[in-house]
Design an enzyme around this catalytic site. Structure first.
Site, mmCIF file in Angstrom:
data_model
loop_
_atom_site.group_PDB
_atom_site.id
_atom_site.type_symbol
_atom_site.label_atom_id
_atom_site.label_comp_id
_atom_site.label_asym_id
_atom_site.label_seq_id
_atom_site.Cartn_x
_atom_site.Cartn_y
_atom_site.Cartn_z
ATOM 1 N N HIS A 98 37.322 -0.815 34.341
ATOM 2 C CA HIS A 98 36.133 -1.632 34.037
ATOM 3 C C HIS A 98 36.522 -2.947 33.349
ATOM 4 C CE1 HIS A 98 33.827 2.108 34.761
ATOM 5 N NE2 HIS A 98 34.826 2.668 34.076
ATOM 6 N N SER A 141 44.583 -31.196 36.224
ATOM 7 C CA SER A 141 43.226 -31.702 36.363
ATOM 8 C C SER A 141 43.285 -33.215 36.293
ATOM 9 C CB SER A 141 42.362 -31.158 35.219
ATOM 10 O OG SER A 141 41.271 -32.012 34.997
ATOM 11 N N LYS A 169 45.233 -29.214 31.388
ATOM 12 C CA LYS A 169 44.984 -28.123 32.339
ATOM 13 C C LYS A 169 46.167 -27.800 33.250
ATOM 14 C CE LYS A 169 41.595 -26.171 33.174
ATOM 15 N NZ LYS A 169 40.283 -26.509 33.737
ATOM 16 N N GLU A 207 43.470 -19.117 43.556
ATOM 17 C CA GLU A 207 42.018 -19.204 43.780
ATOM 18 C C GLU A 207 41.709 -19.444 45.256
ATOM 19 O OE1 GLU A 207 39.935 -21.699 40.581
ATOM 20 O OE2 GLU A 207 42.057 -22.073 40.218
#
Ligand code: ARG
Length: 488
Positions: free
Chosen positions: A171, A292, A298, A305
């Protein structure tokens, strides 16, 4: 209806005899599959050579014709290979007719004999099966490369005494500590199953439909076995109607791709999570992350992704293929032309994603300390403390209840299980034994799970050995398939 129905097509189509007018200009592009199926040129030429050779051997066409067909096809092959392709014409719908027309242009009348005893219906099905076998082979090999990277990572991180321990989750809540190697190996087994799925898809594709002609077989005394041998197929299709309309093999391969993508997506999800500042378990290599344009700090896991995102697209490819097939009457229908774009897209996407994920995992840096720290908190040894009480004669249910109260106490007072002394434990239950606190050590927690597929170092080492043996056998399976391949 003022749309011009007929245009003067630049050339007579290969079925020209029956037609007086020519096809509407707009329908040429609509009906053409060439922009997609031009990638089947290699298989089309292989199939045609094998067919021509057999026609010659059966005395259906002369050996001179066979020689010039084979030479003509070879010269076309050389030109396409060199990207010297000036005979690409949508008016000829697909790669099959483009090559045939070019052949006839190069060798004359003999080119017109190639299609004897054959239809584009069995030709397309044959080409797709050959193509599918080749791509399955490549993708399955790529899967094996990723498996090897995972196995090596697992072996390096499970060296006894220096093993990396991390929190295991259910979970997405901390559950029990596991070896990092165990987690890597879980990914590896997913991919080992994907390999098997691809091999099953290979077997489904490994059946020759050529000889079925349009739908009913042919009147010529062809020898399908010869063609099958030349092209390296394992057997012949049993029924000509089924043979020209069967795309199950393609669904099987695309399903194998979909399942692999689903696995890659799940792996990437964890990579993305682990590379966050909050987790800090891994650091992605510069080669496999991006920055970024606005936030200088970043480092984004873009390629993980993107793999997760592209999984949706491959699932879509499978659904599209199934929907194309779902209401088709026998035998060939033009709908079947829609099989290629999605199948090829699924293969291409998986190919890119396997490459990305292999690179990401191969180059990522693991933060052992962060993993170990994560494994220490979160009451991860609670089950083991309950097991300790069980060893003292307490029933598991009762022990569960006692430990539950201790955890609640820790939560309200802001401490961990490891912070409690034996006497504090005994205040909850007098049956705790002298070695109760030892049960809380995460190395002990891991080491005690020595079941067959458990996370103890001893079990994981054997697991890695089994995976290595299986990978070796799987690699040999690919070598054997390659040996059987197209024999011309
Ligand atoms: N371009 C077609 C396809 O890819 C070739 C088969 C055409 N056969 C036919 N009878 N129209 O499916």
């Amino acid at each position: 209806m003022d749309r011009k129905q007929n245009t003067n097509a630049s050339q007579k189509s290969l079925w020209g005899g029956r037609f007086q007018g020519s096809i509407a200009e707009s329908m040429l592009a609509f009906g053409a599959s060439l922009p997609v199926d031009n990638r089947l040129w290699r298989e089309d030429i292989q199939g045609s050579k094998a067919h021509a050779q057999m026609l010659g051997e059966q005395g259906i066409i002369s050996s001179q014709d066979v020689d010039s067909i084979i030479a003509g096809l070879s010269s076309i092959e050389v030109d396409i290979e060199a990207e010297n392709w000036d005979f690409y014409d949508l008016a000829d719908e697909d790669i099959h007719m483009n090559i045939e027309r070019e052949l006839t242009r190069r060798i004359g009348e003999a080119g017109g004999r190639l299609h004897t005893g054959r239809s584009r219906n069995d030709q397309v099905a044959t080409d797709m099966r050959l193509y599918c076998k080749r791509r399955i082979n490549e993708l399955a090999s790529q899967i094996n490369v990723l498996r090897a990277v995972l196995i090596q990572g697992a072996a390096e991180s499970s060296l006894a005494g220096d093993e990396i321990i991390m929190p295991g989750y259910t979970h997405l809540q901390k559950a029990q500590p596991v070896l990092f190697a165990h987690h890597l190996m879980a990914w590896q087994w997913m991919l080992a199953r994907d390999f098997k799925r691809f091999m099953a898809a290979y077997e489904a594709a490994d059946v020759l439909p050529l000889g079925s002609a349009a739908l009913a077989g042919t009147t010529y005394p062809i020898d399908e076995c010869k063609v099958s041998q030349t092209l390296g197929f394992a057997s012949l299709c049993q029924n000509s109607l089924d043979a020209v309309s069967d795309r199950d093999f393609l669904c099987d391969a695309v399903y194998a791709a979909t399942m692999t993508m689903t696995h890659l997506s799940r792996i990437c999800e964890e990579i993305i999570l682990w590379s966050t500042e909050e987790f800090g378990f891994i650091r992605l290599d510069d080669a496999y992350s991006t920055g970024s344009s606005i936030m200088p700090q970043k480092k984004n896991p873009d390629f993980a992704e993107l793999t997760r995102g592209k999984t949706g697209r491959v699932i879509g490819d499978l659904v599209t293929l199934l929907v194309v097939l779902k209401a088709l009457p026998l035998a060939y229908n033009k709908d079947l032309q829609e099989d290629k774009e999605n199948a090829l897209d699924a293969f291409d996407t998986l190919e890119m994603c396997l490459d990305a994920v292999t690179g990401i995992i191969d180059t990522m840096q693991v933060n052992k300390e962060a993993m170990r720290k994560g494994a220490q908190g979160g009451f991860m040894a609670a089950t083991d403390l309950a097991d300790h009480l069980v060893s003292q004669g307490v029933s598991f249910r009762e022990a569960h209840e006692v430990i539950g109260r201790i955890v609640l106490h820790c939560e309200t007072t802001g401490c961990t299980l490891q912070d409690l002394s034996l006497s504090e434990l005994m205040a909850f239950d007098a049956r705790f034994g002298k070695d109760a606190c030892e049960a809380l050590d995460i190395c002990t927690v891991v080491a005690r799970r020595a079941t067959y597929g458990g996370t103890a170092v001893s079990s994981v080492v054997r697991q890695i050995q089994r995976a290595e043996a299986l990978l070796q056998a799987d690699k040999e399976e690919i070598v054997a398939l390659n040996k059987k391949g197209v024999g011309m």
